[in-house]
Design a protein around this motif. Sequence first.
Motif, PDB file in Angstrom:
ATOM      1  N   VAL A  74       0.614  -0.939   0.085  1.00  0.00           N
ATOM      2  CA  VAL A  74       0.209  -0.283  -0.043  1.00  0.00           C
ATOM      3  C   VAL A  74       0.722   1.286   0.208  1.00  0.00           C
ATOM      4  CG1 VAL A  74       0.209  -0.349   2.359  1.00  0.00           C
ATOM      5  CG2 VAL A  74      -2.299   1.440   1.030  1.00  0.00           C
ATOM      6  N   SER A  75       0.574   2.049  -0.803  1.00  0.00           N
ATOM      7  CA  SER A  75       1.141   3.183  -0.834  1.00  0.00           C
ATOM      8  C   SER A  75       0.808   4.456   0.212  1.00  0.00           C
ATOM      9  CB  SER A  75       1.581   4.236  -2.504  1.00  0.00           C
ATOM     10  OG  SER A  75       2.059   4.734  -2.330  1.00  0.00           O
ATOM     11  N   HIS A  76       0.995   4.856   1.426  1.00  0.00           N
ATOM     12  CA  HIS A  76       0.578   5.180   2.317  1.00  0.00           C
ATOM     13  C   HIS A  76       0.292   6.503   1.730  1.00  0.00           C
ATOM     14  CE1 HIS A  76       0.169   7.705   5.959  1.00  0.00           C
ATOM     15  NE2 HIS A  76       1.643   7.767   5.639  1.00  0.00           N
ATOM     16  N   SER A  77      -0.679   7.569   2.232  1.00  0.00           N
ATOM     17  CA  SER A  77      -1.309   8.838   1.655  1.00  0.00           C
ATOM     18  C   SER A  77      -0.136   9.023   1.080  1.00  0.00           C
ATOM     19  CB  SER A  77      -0.364   9.916   2.800  1.00  0.00           C
ATOM     20  OG  SER A  77       0.018  11.098   3.150  1.00  0.00           O
ATOM     21  N   PHE A  78      -0.903   8.756  -0.914  1.00  0.00           N
ATOM     22  CA  PHE A  78      -0.554   8.504  -2.178  1.00  0.00           C
ATOM     23  C   PHE A  78      -0.025  10.430  -2.440  1.00  0.00           C
ATOM     24  CE2 PHE A  78      -0.496   9.268  -6.775  1.00  0.00           C
ATOM     25  CZ  PHE A  78       0.787   8.565  -6.483  1.00  0.00           C
ATOM     26  N   THR A  79       1.251  10.949  -3.007  1.00  0.00           N
ATOM     27  CA  THR A  79       1.345  11.854  -3.016  1.00  0.00           C
ATOM     28  C   THR A  79       1.689  12.540  -4.564  1.00  0.00           C
ATOM     29  OG1 THR A  79       2.905  12.289  -1.564  1.00  0.00           O
ATOM     30  CG2 THR A  79       0.394  13.313  -0.874  1.00  0.00           C
ATOM     31  N   GLY A  80       2.092  11.369  -5.067  1.00  0.00           N
ATOM     32  CA  GLY A  80       2.594  11.403  -6.453  1.00  0.00           C
ATOM     33  C   GLY A  80       1.611  11.956  -7.636  1.00  0.00           C
ATOM     34  N   GLY A 101      -3.145   4.559  -0.514  1.00  0.00           N
ATOM     35  CA  GLY A 101      -3.915   4.971   0.584  1.00  0.00           C
ATOM     36  C   GLY A 101      -4.746   6.664   0.727  1.00  0.00           C
ATOM     37  N   VAL A 102      -5.628   6.713   0.640  1.00  0.00           N
ATOM     38  CA  VAL A 102      -6.177   8.294   1.183  1.00  0.00           C
ATOM     39  C   VAL A 102      -6.360   8.615   2.758  1.00  0.00           C
ATOM     40  CG1 VAL A 102      -8.314   9.481   0.149  1.00  0.00           C
ATOM     41  CG2 VAL A 102      -7.121   7.385  -1.370  1.00  0.00           C
ATOM     42  N   ASN A 103      -6.465   9.427   2.924  1.00  0.00           N
ATOM     43  CA  ASN A 103      -6.152  10.107   4.259  1.00  0.00           C
ATOM     44  C   ASN A 103      -6.757  11.722   3.819  1.00  0.00           C
ATOM     45  OD1 ASN A 103      -4.255  12.112   3.391  1.00  0.00           O
ATOM     46  ND2 ASN A 103      -2.579  10.260   4.515  1.00  0.00           N
ATOM     47  N   GLY A 104      -6.486  12.756   5.003  1.00  0.00           N
ATOM     48  CA  GLY A 104      -6.735  13.881   5.197  1.00  0.00           C
ATOM     49  C   GLY A 104      -6.921  14.844   3.987  1.00  0.00           C
ATOM     50  N   LEU A 105      -5.363  14.165   3.397  1.00  0.00           N
ATOM     51  CA  LEU A 105      -4.818  15.696   2.433  1.00  0.00           C
ATOM     52  C   LEU A 105      -5.929  15.719   0.767  1.00  0.00           C
ATOM     53  CD1 LEU A 105      -1.242  14.533   2.161  1.00  0.00           C
ATOM     54  CD2 LEU A 105      -2.316  16.494   3.433  1.00  0.00           C
ATOM     55  N   VAL A 106      -7.189  14.489   0.895  1.00  0.00           N
ATOM     56  CA  VAL A 106      -8.010  14.328  -0.185  1.00  0.00           C
ATOM     57  C   VAL A 106      -8.804  16.146  -0.048  1.00  0.00           C
ATOM     58  CG1 VAL A 106      -9.959  13.044   0.689  1.00  0.00           C
ATOM     59  CG2 VAL A 106      -9.539  13.226  -1.416  1.00  0.00           C
ATOM     60  N   GLU A 134     -11.706  -0.390  -5.696  1.00  0.00           N
ATOM     61  CA  GLU A 134     -11.173  -2.226  -5.446  1.00  0.00           C
ATOM     62  C   GLU A 134      -9.571  -1.762  -4.603  1.00  0.00           C
ATOM     63  OE1 GLU A 134     -15.015  -2.106  -7.785  1.00  0.00           O
ATOM     64  OE2 GLU A 134     -13.164  -1.228  -8.101  1.00  0.00           O
ATOM     65  N   ARG A 135      -9.307  -0.064  -5.192  1.00  0.00           N
ATOM     66  CA  ARG A 135      -7.600  -0.075  -5.621  1.00  0.00           C
ATOM     67  C   ARG A 135      -7.641   0.428  -4.133  1.00  0.00           C
ATOM     68  NH1 ARG A 135      -6.139  -5.047  -5.760  1.00  0.00           N
ATOM     69  NH2 ARG A 135      -4.144  -4.130  -5.714  1.00  0.00           N
ATOM     70  N   ILE A 136      -8.433   1.262  -3.221  1.00  0.00           N
ATOM     71  CA  ILE A 136      -8.325   2.397  -2.485  1.00  0.00           C
ATOM     72  C   ILE A 136      -8.171   1.219  -1.467  1.00  0.00           C
ATOM     73  CG2 ILE A 136      -9.746   4.724  -1.729  1.00  0.00           C
ATOM     74  CD1 ILE A 136      -9.758   5.498  -3.998  1.00  0.00           C
ATOM     75  N   VAL A 137      -7.594   2.357  -0.430  1.00  0.00           N
ATOM     76  CA  VAL A 137      -7.607   2.018   1.284  1.00  0.00           C
ATOM     77  C   VAL A 137      -7.795   2.993   1.653  1.00  0.00           C
ATOM     78  CG1 VAL A 137      -6.830  -0.164   1.193  1.00  0.00           C
ATOM     79  CG2 VAL A 137      -4.981   1.279   1.747  1.00  0.00           C
ATOM     80  N   LEU A 138      -8.501   3.085   3.370  1.00  0.00           N
ATOM     81  CA  LEU A 138      -8.681   4.984   4.001  1.00  0.00           C
ATOM     82  C   LEU A 138      -7.506   4.702   4.954  1.00  0.00           C
ATOM     83  CD1 LEU A 138     -13.032   4.920   4.208  1.00  0.00           C
ATOM     84  CD2 LEU A 138     -10.648   6.137   2.524  1.00  0.00           C
ATOM     85  N   GLU A 139      -7.346   5.940   5.604  1.00  0.00           N
ATOM     86  CA  GLU A 139      -6.645   5.753   7.133  1.00  0.00           C
ATOM     87  C   GLU A 139      -6.426   7.002   6.636  1.00  0.00           C
ATOM     88  OE1 GLU A 139      -2.489   7.998   4.586  1.00  0.00           O
ATOM     89  OE2 GLU A 139      -2.585   5.552   4.059  1.00  0.00           O
ATOM     90  N   THR A 196     -13.997  -0.213  -0.049  1.00  0.00           N
ATOM     91  CA  THR A 196     -12.162  -0.390   1.173  1.00  0.00           C
ATOM     92  C   THR A 196     -12.289  -1.366   2.099  1.00  0.00           C
ATOM     93  OG1 THR A 196     -12.745   1.948   2.366  1.00  0.00           O
ATOM     94  CG2 THR A 196     -12.185   1.812   0.340  1.00  0.00           C
ATOM     95  N   THR A 197     -13.422  -1.263   3.379  1.00  0.00           N
ATOM     96  CA  THR A 197     -13.112  -2.291   4.438  1.00  0.00           C
ATOM     97  C   THR A 197     -12.526  -3.963   3.766  1.00  0.00           C
ATOM     98  OG1 THR A 197     -14.799  -0.660   5.429  1.00  0.00           O
ATOM     99  CG2 THR A 197     -14.049  -3.758   6.404  1.00  0.00           C
ATOM    100  N   GLN A 198     -13.038  -4.240   2.851  1.00  0.00           N
ATOM    101  CA  GLN A 198     -12.607  -5.625   2.382  1.00  0.00           C
ATOM    102  C   GLN A 198     -11.595  -5.547   1.661  1.00  0.00           C
ATOM    103  OE1 GLN A 198     -14.938  -8.522   2.623  1.00  0.00           O
ATOM    104  NE2 GLN A 198     -12.396  -9.116   1.655  1.00  0.00           N
ATOM    105  N   ASN A 199     -11.127  -4.504   0.784  1.00  0.00           N
ATOM    106  CA  ASN A 199      -9.366  -4.094   0.445  1.00  0.00           C
ATOM    107  C   ASN A 199      -8.554  -3.551   1.720  1.00  0.00           C
ATOM    108  OD1 ASN A 199     -11.098  -3.533  -2.120  1.00  0.00           O
ATOM    109  ND2 ASN A 199     -10.928  -1.586  -1.553  1.00  0.00           N
ATOM    110  N   ALA A 200      -8.989  -3.692   2.795  1.00  0.00           N
ATOM    111  CA  ALA A 200      -8.368  -3.887   3.674  1.00  0.00           C
ATOM    112  C   ALA A 200      -7.898  -4.783   4.723  1.00  0.00           C
ATOM    113  CB  ALA A 200      -8.239  -2.513   4.428  1.00  0.00           C
ATOM    114  N   ILE A 201      -9.718  -5.720   4.191  1.00  0.00           N
ATOM    115  CA  ILE A 201      -9.199  -7.274   5.308  1.00  0.00           C
ATOM    116  C   ILE A 201      -7.780  -8.175   3.628  1.00  0.00           C
ATOM    117  CG2 ILE A 201     -10.806  -9.201   5.259  1.00  0.00           C
ATOM    118  CD1 ILE A 201     -12.502  -7.544   6.288  1.00  0.00           C
TER     119      ILE A 201
END
Length: 294
Positions: free
Chosen positions: A180-186, A202-207, A223-228, A270-275
Amino acid sequence: MIVDTHAHIQFNAYREDSDAVIERALAAGVAMIAPSSQIDTSKRSIEYAEKWDCPFLYAAVGLHPIHLEDSEVDSDEVGEQAIFRTRKEEFRRELYEDLLSSSKVVAIGEVGLDYWRKPKSKAKREEYIARQHNALIQQLSLATDYDLPVILHCRVAHSDLIDILNDHAYIHEVGGNSLVSHSFTGDREHLDALLSMGAYIGVNGLVFKLDMVQDAVVNTPLERIVLETDAPYLSPPNAPERNEPCYMTETAQRVADIKRVSIEEVEEITTQNAINLFRLPLQTSDMPEEHRAG
């Protein structure tokens, strides 16, 4: 249930009320993974997960690239959170390997590259970059040997990160779908490269703040996003400066708005993605009634 795949609940920001923070998260229906930054926070992450001993809190262990140097982390990065100094640490495989005996460890992370503070002189810059590359490669090898997912940190270094991943045995032996690319900013090229490997984003408050993150959400299949949260950092609007996992729903709603789908769909997928990513031993229906949102 929703999974906050990146919450530093073992950090000093929660030293006085960590149990209350975890309680609020569970009451909001949020399961958590607590990534680490160096050996002490790695040990603490496991201690917290083992203390709670529930199927909704897990640990990740690893050495963050900024902890390869002695430096000050200023308010430009942490906002109103306490400014701190990193303590230089070398990656010692045996210390982290010892931590993997805990069943609560589900990943190596967060590890990666960070060129935000590159030295100005060429010699020091080359040494700085080489140190980060070496630590990342060693930790990818550890993850390969133990067949573990990896939480990647990357700032101003995506091209180098992608080159290292493409050259490492991890992709072939464990698989890009364990990254997982955490906090992606590329940029879009970096996003496409990571998605082609099978990695999650990984998508967080930067969105709420950065167009590049919103563009990444647009161009990444749900299907390729996880939340954080990246708690205690990167609070969403209308939340306190000190972020918490219980505010995860606001980011889920923002993703839903961008994707033009319901928040229920975002939370479920996203929950199933994390699982799937972290191979968590739970189902989306596992949250006890008293710990479910609403």
